[in-house]
Write a protein that holds these residues in place. Structure first.
Motif, PDB file in Angstrom:
ATOM      1  N   ASN A  13       0.834  -1.142  -0.577  1.00 26.57           N
ATOM      2  CA  ASN A  13       0.115   0.095   0.265  1.00 26.57           C
ATOM      3  C   ASN A  13       0.904   1.045  -0.121  1.00 26.57           C
ATOM      4  O   ASN A  13       0.500   2.070  -1.161  1.00 26.57           O
ATOM      5  CB  ASN A  13      -1.222   0.127   0.832  1.00 26.57           C
ATOM      6  CG  ASN A  13      -2.001  -1.159   0.837  1.00 26.57           C
ATOM      7  OD1 ASN A  13      -2.300  -1.519  -0.361  1.00 26.57           O
ATOM      8  ND2 ASN A  13      -2.305  -1.604   2.083  1.00 26.57           N
ATOM      9  N   GLU A  14       2.188   0.702   1.091  1.00 32.04           N
ATOM     10  CA  GLU A  14       2.555   2.563   0.977  1.00 32.04           C
ATOM     11  C   GLU A  14       3.838   2.737  -0.574  1.00 32.04           C
ATOM     12  O   GLU A  14       3.704   3.227  -0.975  1.00 32.04           O
ATOM     13  CB  GLU A  14       3.636   2.176   2.029  1.00 32.04           C
ATOM     14  CG  GLU A  14       3.120   2.380   2.860  1.00 32.04           C
ATOM     15  CD  GLU A  14       3.941   1.750   4.276  1.00 32.04           C
ATOM     16  OE1 GLU A  14       5.809   1.848   4.139  1.00 32.04           O
ATOM     17  OE2 GLU A  14       4.232   1.931   5.784  1.00 32.04           O
ATOM     18  N   GLU A  17       1.623   3.984  -2.975  1.00 33.90           N
ATOM     19  CA  GLU A  17       0.762   5.894  -2.683  1.00 33.90           C
ATOM     20  C   GLU A  17       2.217   6.508  -3.214  1.00 33.90           C
ATOM     21  O   GLU A  17       1.380   7.368  -3.914  1.00 33.90           O
ATOM     22  CB  GLU A  17       0.412   5.716  -1.093  1.00 33.90           C
ATOM     23  CG  GLU A  17      -0.756   5.239  -0.451  1.00 33.90           C
ATOM     24  CD  GLU A  17      -0.573   5.142   1.119  1.00 33.90           C
ATOM     25  OE1 GLU A  17      -0.310   6.322   1.517  1.00 33.90           O
ATOM     26  OE2 GLU A  17      -1.488   4.443   1.389  1.00 33.90           O
ATOM     27  N   THR A  21       1.439   9.368  -5.906  1.00 30.74           N
ATOM     28  CA  THR A  21       2.479  10.787  -5.439  1.00 30.74           C
ATOM     29  C   THR A  21       4.082  11.014  -7.006  1.00 30.74           C
ATOM     30  O   THR A  21       3.932  11.850  -7.325  1.00 30.74           O
ATOM     31  CB  THR A  21       3.668  10.825  -4.074  1.00 30.74           C
ATOM     32  OG1 THR A  21       2.663  10.978  -3.267  1.00 30.74           O
ATOM     33  CG2 THR A  21       3.979  12.160  -4.039  1.00 30.74           C
TER      34      THR A  21
END
Length: 159
Positions: A13-14, A17, A21
């Motif tokens: 998930n990180e 993300e 970005t």
């Protein structure tokens, strides 16, 4: 295993993300670079040359400087984001390797336990067989002991 799977899910998930970005920053930088390429420094020169007095000239020069600083800051931020994405990918690879090692260890332990269980089942079967044989011998001895002539025969055989 479940804790490691949760860590991997969190890391995935990180990473997603961070990639979003990175992509957003990349798109923004592309637009800015395209604009700068198409309009170049001419626009900055026009802004500065359109100054009406020295004060206006200094203000416009400050404005151009701020825009340049902003562009540099955005580039630095984009580079940091790219590094962060790479770091997250490396961490995720490490998590996957650790999960794989845990799965291998678990498989080895399961195989060991199954082998041990199989050996114990064989030992139990052998003991049950011995118990069955001893029970037969005991039944024979009891039967012989209950016969009056059987006890005498036994005593004569031993003598």
């Amino acid at each position: 295993m479940s804790a490691k799977e949760e860590q991997i899910e969190s890391a995935e998930n990180e990473l997603v993300e961070a990639k979003v970005t990175e992509n957003n920053q990349y798109e923004s930088m592309k637009k800015r670079i395209k604009y700068m390429y198409e309009n170049g420094n001419v626009e900055f020169i026009e802004i500065i040359l359109s100054a009406e007095n020295i004060s206006d000239f200094l203000n416009k020069t400050e404005y151009v400087t701020k825009i340049s600083e902003y562009d540099r800051d955005m580039l630095v931020e984009f580079q940091k984001t790219v590094e962060q994405v790479q770091k997250k990918e490396e961490e995720l690879r490490a998590e996957y390797e650790e999960l794989s090692a845990l799965q291998t260890t678990l498989s080895e332990k399961r195989a060991s336990v199954e082998t041990l269980l199989s050996n114990k089942n064989i030992q139990i079967a052998n003991l049950e067989s011995e118990i069955g044989e001893n029970a037969k011998v005991l039944q024979q001895l009891i039967a012989e002991a209950q016969e009056p002539n059987g006890v005498r025969r036994k005593l004569r055989r031993r003598s």
